[in-house]
Design a protein around this motif. Sequence first.
Motif, PDB file in Angstrom:
ATOM      1  N   TYR A 169     -11.611   6.626   4.607  1.00 28.31           N
ATOM      2  CA  TYR A 169     -10.357   5.895   4.734  1.00 28.31           C
ATOM      3  C   TYR A 169      -9.397   6.284   3.619  1.00 28.31           C
ATOM      4  O   TYR A 169      -8.176   6.324   3.828  1.00 28.31           O
ATOM      5  CB  TYR A 169     -10.617   4.385   4.709  1.00 28.31           C
ATOM      6  CG  TYR A 169     -11.173   3.848   5.998  1.00 28.31           C
ATOM      7  CD1 TYR A 169     -10.414   3.853   7.165  1.00 28.31           C
ATOM      8  CD2 TYR A 169     -12.475   3.341   6.060  1.00 28.31           C
ATOM      9  CE1 TYR A 169     -10.910   3.372   8.349  1.00 28.31           C
ATOM     10  CE2 TYR A 169     -12.990   2.855   7.250  1.00 28.31           C
ATOM     11  CZ  TYR A 169     -12.210   2.871   8.390  1.00 28.31           C
ATOM     12  OH  TYR A 169     -12.716   2.396   9.573  1.00 28.31           O
ATOM     13  N   ILE A 170      -9.941   6.562   2.444  1.00 25.88           N
ATOM     14  CA  ILE A 170      -9.078   6.924   1.315  1.00 25.88           C
ATOM     15  C   ILE A 170      -8.330   8.219   1.599  1.00 25.88           C
ATOM     16  O   ILE A 170      -7.199   8.409   1.141  1.00 25.88           O
ATOM     17  CB  ILE A 170      -9.902   7.042   0.009  1.00 25.88           C
ATOM     18  CG1 ILE A 170      -8.946   7.137  -1.188  1.00 25.88           C
ATOM     19  CG2 ILE A 170     -10.833   8.243   0.048  1.00 25.88           C
ATOM     20  CD1 ILE A 170      -9.657   7.071  -2.518  1.00 25.88           C
ATOM     21  N   HIS A 171      -8.942   9.096   2.378  1.00 23.44           N
ATOM     22  CA  HIS A 171      -8.287  10.341   2.775  1.00 23.44           C
ATOM     23  C   HIS A 171      -7.025  10.042   3.585  1.00 23.44           C
ATOM     24  O   HIS A 171      -5.959  10.613   3.330  1.00 23.44           O
ATOM     25  CB  HIS A 171      -9.265  11.173   3.609  1.00 23.44           C
ATOM     26  CG  HIS A 171      -8.645  12.348   4.296  1.00 23.44           C
ATOM     27  ND1 HIS A 171      -8.495  13.575   3.703  1.00 23.44           N
ATOM     28  CD2 HIS A 171      -8.115  12.480   5.550  1.00 23.44           C
ATOM     29  CE1 HIS A 171      -7.917  14.409   4.546  1.00 23.44           C
ATOM     30  NE2 HIS A 171      -7.675  13.780   5.663  1.00 23.44           N
ATOM     31  N   ILE A 172      -7.129   9.117   4.523  1.00 18.80           N
ATOM     32  CA  ILE A 172      -5.995   8.749   5.360  1.00 18.80           C
ATOM     33  C   ILE A 172      -4.922   8.044   4.530  1.00 18.80           C
ATOM     34  O   ILE A 172      -3.724   8.324   4.658  1.00 18.80           O
ATOM     35  CB  ILE A 172      -6.454   7.847   6.525  1.00 18.80           C
ATOM     36  CG1 ILE A 172      -7.451   8.602   7.407  1.00 18.80           C
ATOM     37  CG2 ILE A 172      -5.256   7.388   7.353  1.00 18.80           C
ATOM     38  CD1 ILE A 172      -8.090   7.740   8.483  1.00 18.80           C
ATOM     39  N   ILE A 173      -5.355   7.126   3.659  1.00 17.80           N
ATOM     40  CA  ILE A 173      -4.402   6.363   2.847  1.00 17.80           C
ATOM     41  C   ILE A 173      -3.626   7.279   1.904  1.00 17.80           C
ATOM     42  O   ILE A 173      -2.389   7.211   1.822  1.00 17.80           O
ATOM     43  CB  ILE A 173      -5.136   5.272   2.045  1.00 17.80           C
ATOM     44  CG1 ILE A 173      -5.717   4.225   2.988  1.00 17.80           C
ATOM     45  CG2 ILE A 173      -4.190   4.613   1.045  1.00 17.80           C
ATOM     46  CD1 ILE A 173      -6.641   3.243   2.318  1.00 17.80           C
ATOM     47  N   VAL A 174      -4.344   8.152   1.204  1.00 17.14           N
ATOM     48  CA  VAL A 174      -3.683   9.055   0.247  1.00 17.14           C
ATOM     49  C   VAL A 174      -2.742  10.010   0.964  1.00 17.14           C
ATOM     50  O   VAL A 174      -1.605  10.235   0.519  1.00 17.14           O
ATOM     51  CB  VAL A 174      -4.731   9.838  -0.568  1.00 17.14           C
ATOM     52  CG1 VAL A 174      -4.066  10.955  -1.375  1.00 17.14           C
ATOM     53  CG2 VAL A 174      -5.476   8.897  -1.515  1.00 17.14           C
ATOM     54  N   ASN A 175      -3.179  10.571   2.075  1.00 19.35           N
ATOM     55  CA  ASN A 175      -2.323  11.491   2.817  1.00 19.35           C
ATOM     56  C   ASN A 175      -1.086  10.787   3.367  1.00 19.35           C
ATOM     57  O   ASN A 175       0.009  11.363   3.383  1.00 19.35           O
ATOM     58  CB  ASN A 175      -3.097  12.143   3.962  1.00 19.35           C
ATOM     59  CG  ASN A 175      -3.986  13.281   3.491  1.00 19.35           C
ATOM     60  OD1 ASN A 175      -4.028  13.584   2.296  1.00 19.35           O
ATOM     61  ND2 ASN A 175      -4.705  13.904   4.395  1.00 19.35           N
ATOM     62  N   THR A 176      -1.249   9.557   3.820  1.00 22.39           N
ATOM     63  CA  THR A 176      -0.101   8.795   4.325  1.00 22.39           C
ATOM     64  C   THR A 176       0.917   8.564   3.217  1.00 22.39           C
ATOM     65  O   THR A 176       2.124   8.760   3.408  1.00 22.39           O
ATOM     66  CB  THR A 176      -0.560   7.448   4.899  1.00 22.39           C
ATOM     67  OG1 THR A 176      -1.476   7.679   5.984  1.00 22.39           O
ATOM     68  CG2 THR A 176       0.629   6.638   5.418  1.00 22.39           C
ATOM     69  N   LEU A 177       0.433   8.141   2.050  1.00 18.84           N
ATOM     70  CA  LEU A 177       1.332   7.925   0.913  1.00 18.84           C
ATOM     71  C   LEU A 177       1.979   9.229   0.472  1.00 18.84           C
ATOM     72  O   LEU A 177       3.177   9.261   0.139  1.00 18.84           O
ATOM     73  CB  LEU A 177       0.562   7.294  -0.251  1.00 18.84           C
ATOM     74  CG  LEU A 177       0.122   5.841  -0.062  1.00 18.84           C
ATOM     75  CD1 LEU A 177      -0.843   5.436  -1.165  1.00 18.84           C
ATOM     76  CD2 LEU A 177       1.330   4.912  -0.047  1.00 18.84           C
ATOM     77  N   PHE A 178       1.202  10.298   0.470  1.00 18.24           N
ATOM     78  CA  PHE A 178       1.727  11.598   0.039  1.00 18.24           C
ATOM     79  C   PHE A 178       2.839  12.077   0.976  1.00 18.24           C
ATOM     80  O   PHE A 178       3.896  12.530   0.514  1.00 18.24           O
ATOM     81  CB  PHE A 178       0.592  12.619   0.008  1.00 18.24           C
ATOM     82  CG  PHE A 178       1.042  14.020  -0.323  1.00 18.24           C
ATOM     83  CD1 PHE A 178       1.510  14.344  -1.589  1.00 18.24           C
ATOM     84  CD2 PHE A 178       1.001  15.017   0.644  1.00 18.24           C
ATOM     85  CE1 PHE A 178       1.925  15.630  -1.890  1.00 18.24           C
ATOM     86  CE2 PHE A 178       1.415  16.297   0.351  1.00 18.24           C
ATOM     87  CZ  PHE A 178       1.881  16.611  -0.920  1.00 18.24           C
ATOM     88  N   VAL A 179       2.625  11.968   2.281  1.00 18.58           N
ATOM     89  CA  VAL A 179       3.643  12.383   3.250  1.00 18.58           C
ATOM     90  C   VAL A 179       4.875  11.488   3.135  1.00 18.58           C
ATOM     91  O   VAL A 179       6.018  11.960   3.199  1.00 18.58           O
ATOM     92  CB  VAL A 179       3.077  12.365   4.679  1.00 18.58           C
ATOM     93  CG1 VAL A 179       4.186  12.583   5.701  1.00 18.58           C
ATOM     94  CG2 VAL A 179       1.998  13.429   4.837  1.00 18.58           C
ATOM     95  N   ALA A 180       4.653  10.181   2.945  1.00 22.89           N
ATOM     96  CA  ALA A 180       5.780   9.249   2.785  1.00 22.89           C
ATOM     97  C   ALA A 180       6.606   9.612   1.554  1.00 22.89           C
ATOM     98  O   ALA A 180       7.844   9.587   1.595  1.00 22.89           O
ATOM     99  CB  ALA A 180       5.267   7.817   2.679  1.00 22.89           C
TER     100      ALA A 180
END
Length: 275
Positions: free
Chosen positions: A196-207
């Motif tokens: 889940y941390i992979h999805i969260i970090v990538n989402t924040l990074f793209v944002a």
Amino acid sequence: MEMKVRRQVGSFLIKCLDSCTYFLKTYCLTMAVRQRLFLVLLCIIITGSFFKEFLPLPDSYLNNKRNFLNVYFVKLAWSWTFWLLLPFIAITTFYLTRNPKKVLLRLSTLLVGTVIWYICTRFFMLIENLTGSCHTSEALQDLKIEHENKKACVMDGGVWYGFDISGHSFLLPYCILMIVEEAAVVHELKLQRNQYIHIIVNTLFVALGVLALIWIWMFFCTAIYFHDIYQKLFGTAFGLLAWYGTYQSWYLHPLSPGLPPQGTYLKSKQQRYRL
């Protein structure tokens, strides 16, 4: 059947997120881009100011101060930057260090940024009040000498004319450079795809990447449509100095919030900046 569709949609969205992350990390967050970004911002403000002074563009939606990006993003630029960087810095720092004290220390960069934003904007307002005067119209006729500051002048229906250092020219470059400095930590992360941390970090990074692109675009619009060249140059200078004084100077020392957790990639960055 419904569960299968949800999984397929979720898998598709994760693949899109991974593709965006890969693109931003590989092509937009390289060492060369980060080292030269401040020069790109200087070129934007100088070139845009040239067009504003000598080849003014016709009015459009972009120079309407009520346009969507200006009202809901630029006027809240520090809030957007702050609230996206806060979870990103906290999660990535803890993942790499497992040290809560280090997380709190790194989050103090946001406190430093808030103090810089507050002091600079108040200073700009002080300069505008000290150098300005109140007029009945934008034609600068019929001086209203009874008003000593912008607030009183505007409340009385007047127009205050002073040296208005561009707050946008200050804050947008500072936010852009801060996002780039903090986002560089993704080069150090080795995340498992199913976490889940992979999805969260990538989402924040793209944002954060999208936000930085919005700031660059609005900085360009400021350059070509608003303020005079000196007001924009002074504002940009304050933004670049704020970034240089923190990330390229103070944060390299032990008694500071420090740079993002560093592996081989970020250590090479620090060494290059010291040369």
